[in-house]
Design a protein around this motif. Structure first.
Motif, mmCIF file in Angstrom:
data_model
loop_
_atom_site.group_PDB
_atom_site.id
_atom_site.type_symbol
_atom_site.label_atom_id
_atom_site.label_comp_id
_atom_site.label_asym_id
_atom_site.label_seq_id
_atom_site.Cartn_x
_atom_site.Cartn_y
_atom_site.Cartn_z
ATOM 1 N N UNK A 2 78.614 79.398 21.341
ATOM 2 C CA UNK A 2 78.176 79.853 22.665
ATOM 3 C C UNK A 2 76.933 80.478 22.565
ATOM 4 N N UNK A 3 75.989 80.023 23.551
ATOM 5 C CA UNK A 3 74.648 80.822 23.775
ATOM 6 C C UNK A 3 74.752 81.385 25.102
ATOM 7 N N UNK A 4 74.352 82.792 25.321
ATOM 8 C CA UNK A 4 74.213 83.443 26.464
ATOM 9 C C UNK A 4 73.015 83.869 26.894
ATOM 10 N N UNK A 5 72.423 83.666 28.196
ATOM 11 C CA UNK A 5 71.160 84.289 28.404
ATOM 12 C C UNK A 5 71.247 85.368 29.428
ATOM 13 N N UNK A 6 72.147 85.396 30.224
ATOM 14 C CA UNK A 6 72.256 86.672 31.152
ATOM 15 C C UNK A 6 72.401 87.956 30.582
ATOM 16 N N UNK A 7 71.249 88.757 30.445
ATOM 17 C CA UNK A 7 71.158 90.147 29.988
ATOM 18 C C UNK A 7 72.307 91.126 30.752
ATOM 19 N N UNK A 8 72.792 92.085 29.662
ATOM 20 C CA UNK A 8 73.659 92.994 30.303
ATOM 21 C C UNK A 8 75.114 92.448 29.804
ATOM 22 N N UNK A 9 76.230 93.200 30.430
ATOM 23 C CA UNK A 9 77.454 92.688 30.022
ATOM 24 C C UNK A 9 77.948 91.558 30.878
ATOM 25 N N UNK A 10 78.398 90.688 30.105
ATOM 26 C CA UNK A 10 78.632 89.452 30.304
ATOM 27 C C UNK A 10 80.646 89.640 30.495
ATOM 28 N N UNK A 11 81.208 89.117 31.385
ATOM 29 C CA UNK A 11 82.504 89.006 31.578
ATOM 30 C C UNK A 11 82.950 87.554 31.275
ATOM 31 N N UNK A 12 83.834 87.505 30.085
ATOM 32 C CA UNK A 12 84.433 86.004 29.885
ATOM 33 C C UNK A 12 85.704 85.978 29.747
ATOM 34 N N UNK A 13 86.076 84.710 29.759
ATOM 35 C CA UNK A 13 87.750 84.336 29.440
ATOM 36 C C UNK A 13 87.710 82.970 28.990
ATOM 37 N N UNK A 69 73.045 81.835 19.097
ATOM 38 C CA UNK A 69 74.396 81.167 18.950
ATOM 39 C C UNK A 69 75.267 82.004 18.158
ATOM 40 N N UNK A 70 76.384 82.334 18.777
ATOM 41 C CA UNK A 70 77.493 83.071 18.118
ATOM 42 C C UNK A 70 78.837 82.222 18.446
ATOM 43 N N UNK A 71 79.898 82.714 17.939
ATOM 44 C CA UNK A 71 80.994 81.899 18.121
ATOM 45 C C UNK A 71 82.306 82.849 18.565
ATOM 46 N N UNK A 72 83.086 82.159 19.451
ATOM 47 C CA UNK A 72 84.274 83.097 20.214
ATOM 48 C C UNK A 72 85.260 82.105 19.315
ATOM 49 N N UNK A 73 86.150 83.083 18.835
ATOM 50 C CA UNK A 73 87.485 82.520 18.228
ATOM 51 C C UNK A 73 88.667 83.340 18.593
ATOM 52 N N UNK A 74 89.711 82.421 18.588
ATOM 53 C CA UNK A 74 90.959 83.166 19.052
ATOM 54 C C UNK A 74 92.212 82.126 18.832
#
Length: 81
Positions: A54-65, A9-14
């Motif tokens: 957010x929690x992501x499980x897809x390993x490698x680079x994830x492109x997000x927006x 679990x991590x946070x995306x802030x903006x």
């Protein structure tokens, strides 16, 4: 670029401009060339800021927006290891 462990679990802030307080922003992830909305959303605060857990499980680079309606942020990257 940020790096996290799978399912950590991590946070995306903006901060947004032009969105009303209480408007919802949602996280999208590029999967197989298409943008997919993830179950991560948050309201915009009065000062325009937001924070998503957010929690992501897809390993490698994830492109997000971050999106709100037809408006999308610049693409940013998180590496899942």
């Amino acid at each position: 670029m940020t790096s996290v462990k799978a399912w950590e679990l991590f946070r995306i802030t903006g901060k947004t401009t032009g969105l009303k307080a209480g408007s919802k922003v949602t996280l999208q992830q590029k999967q197989h060339g298409k943008w997919v909305t993830l179950p991560a959303a948050a309201p915009v605060a009065r000062n325009g800021s937001y924070s998503l857990g957010v929690q992501l499980g897809l390993k490698g680079q994830n492109d997000l927006r971050i999106v709100n309606g037809e408006t999308a942020s610049a693409v940013f990257h998180v590496t899942v290891r």
